[in-house]
Write a protein that holds these residues in place. Structure first.
Motif, PDB file in Angstrom:
ATOM      1  N   PHE A  20       0.831  -1.208   0.000  1.00  0.00           N
ATOM      2  CA  PHE A  20       0.000   0.000   0.000  1.00  0.00           C
ATOM      3  C   PHE A  20       0.864   1.257   0.000  1.00  0.00           C
ATOM      4  N   TYR A  21       1.889   1.289   0.860  1.00  0.00           N
ATOM      5  CA  TYR A  21       2.750   2.471   0.941  1.00  0.00           C
ATOM      6  C   TYR A  21       3.608   2.635  -0.317  1.00  0.00           C
ATOM      7  N   GLN A  23       2.593   1.862  -3.355  1.00  0.00           N
ATOM      8  CA  GLN A  23       1.679   2.468  -4.321  1.00  0.00           C
ATOM      9  C   GLN A  23       1.457   3.944  -4.016  1.00  0.00           C
ATOM     10  N   GLU A  24       1.280   4.251  -2.735  1.00  0.00           N
ATOM     11  CA  GLU A  24       1.073   5.658  -2.349  1.00  0.00           C
ATOM     12  C   GLU A  24       2.307   6.499  -2.677  1.00  0.00           C
ATOM     13  N   LYS A  25       3.500   5.937  -2.451  1.00  0.00           N
ATOM     14  CA  LYS A  25       4.728   6.661  -2.772  1.00  0.00           C
ATOM     15  C   LYS A  25       4.831   6.893  -4.276  1.00  0.00           C
ATOM     16  N   ILE A  27       2.387   7.156  -6.450  1.00  0.00           N
ATOM     17  CA  ILE A  27       1.411   8.187  -6.821  1.00  0.00           C
ATOM     18  C   ILE A  27       1.897   9.567  -6.413  1.00  0.00           C
ATOM     19  N   LEU A  28       2.404   9.687  -5.184  1.00  0.00           N
ATOM     20  CA  LEU A  28       2.877  10.996  -4.711  1.00  0.00           C
ATOM     21  C   LEU A  28       4.089  11.480  -5.500  1.00  0.00           C
ATOM     22  N   GLN A  93       3.958  14.830   1.952  1.00  0.00           N
ATOM     23  CA  GLN A  93       3.480  13.537   2.441  1.00  0.00           C
ATOM     24  C   GLN A  93       4.444  12.410   2.102  1.00  0.00           C
ATOM     25  N   VAL A  97       5.360   8.760   4.118  1.00  0.00           N
ATOM     26  CA  VAL A  97       5.282   7.469   3.432  1.00  0.00           C
ATOM     27  C   VAL A  97       6.635   6.762   3.470  1.00  0.00           C
TER      28      VAL A  97
END
Length: 162
Positions: A20-21, A23-25, A27-28, A93, A97
């Motif tokens: 999850f992190y 993927q979030e990284k 995207i960010l 953010q 992450v």
């Protein structure tokens, strides 16, 4: 549940969080790169506007001096933005992450030992004894209350008649 099964389940949960992190990284970072590109494009657009507004008739004019100053600064800004590597300025953010990812990657459950914890269950714990006492106390209190209420009404009636 054995220690091996429990460790396996915890590792699966940790792996899900890591994914999850990640993927979030991703995207960010994409958002930060787009913001950087947008800033470069804005600065290029501003530079072109200033160059188009430049008056070449009189070089000593204060307007042209200001335009030269702006052109120089915008050129420096564009060069600085093109060499920019840190994406956290555009997306703060990313710091959180990255910290979460590093923390989750450092967790090692494979060699951990979990102790069993037992729960004591008390059997034959009933409240029926207390219920009987509560019912008796309620009935006696109600009877005494009615007796006192009737006595007060009778005493008031007697003293009113006299």
């Amino acid at each position: 549940m054995t220690n091996h099964k429990l460790a396996k389940k915890i590792n699966i949960i940790i792996q899900r969080h890591v994914e999850f992190y990640k993927q979030e990284k991703y995207i960010l970072e994409k958002i930060a790169n787009r913001k950087l590109k947008l800033d470069i494009d804005k600065a290029n657009y501003e530079l072109e506007m200033v160059k188009d507004n430049r008056n070449e008739k009189d070089v000593r004019d204060s307007y042209n001096i200001l335009n030269d100053f702006l052109i120089d600064n915008l050129t420096r800004k564009i060069n600085l933005l093109k060499t920019f590597k840190d994406s956290t300025v555009f997306e703060p953010q990313l710091i959180a992450v990255d910290v979460n990812l590093e923390t989750l990657k450092d967790i090692n459950i494979k060699n951990s030992v979990f102790n069993k914890v037992g729960v004591i269950k008390v059997k034959d714990f009933t409240t029926t004894k207390n219920n009987y006492n509560a019912i008796i106390i309620t009935l006696i209190s109600s009877i005494i209350g009615m007796i006192f209420g009737c006595l007060i009404v009778l005493i008031r009636y007697v003293f009113k008649k006299q």
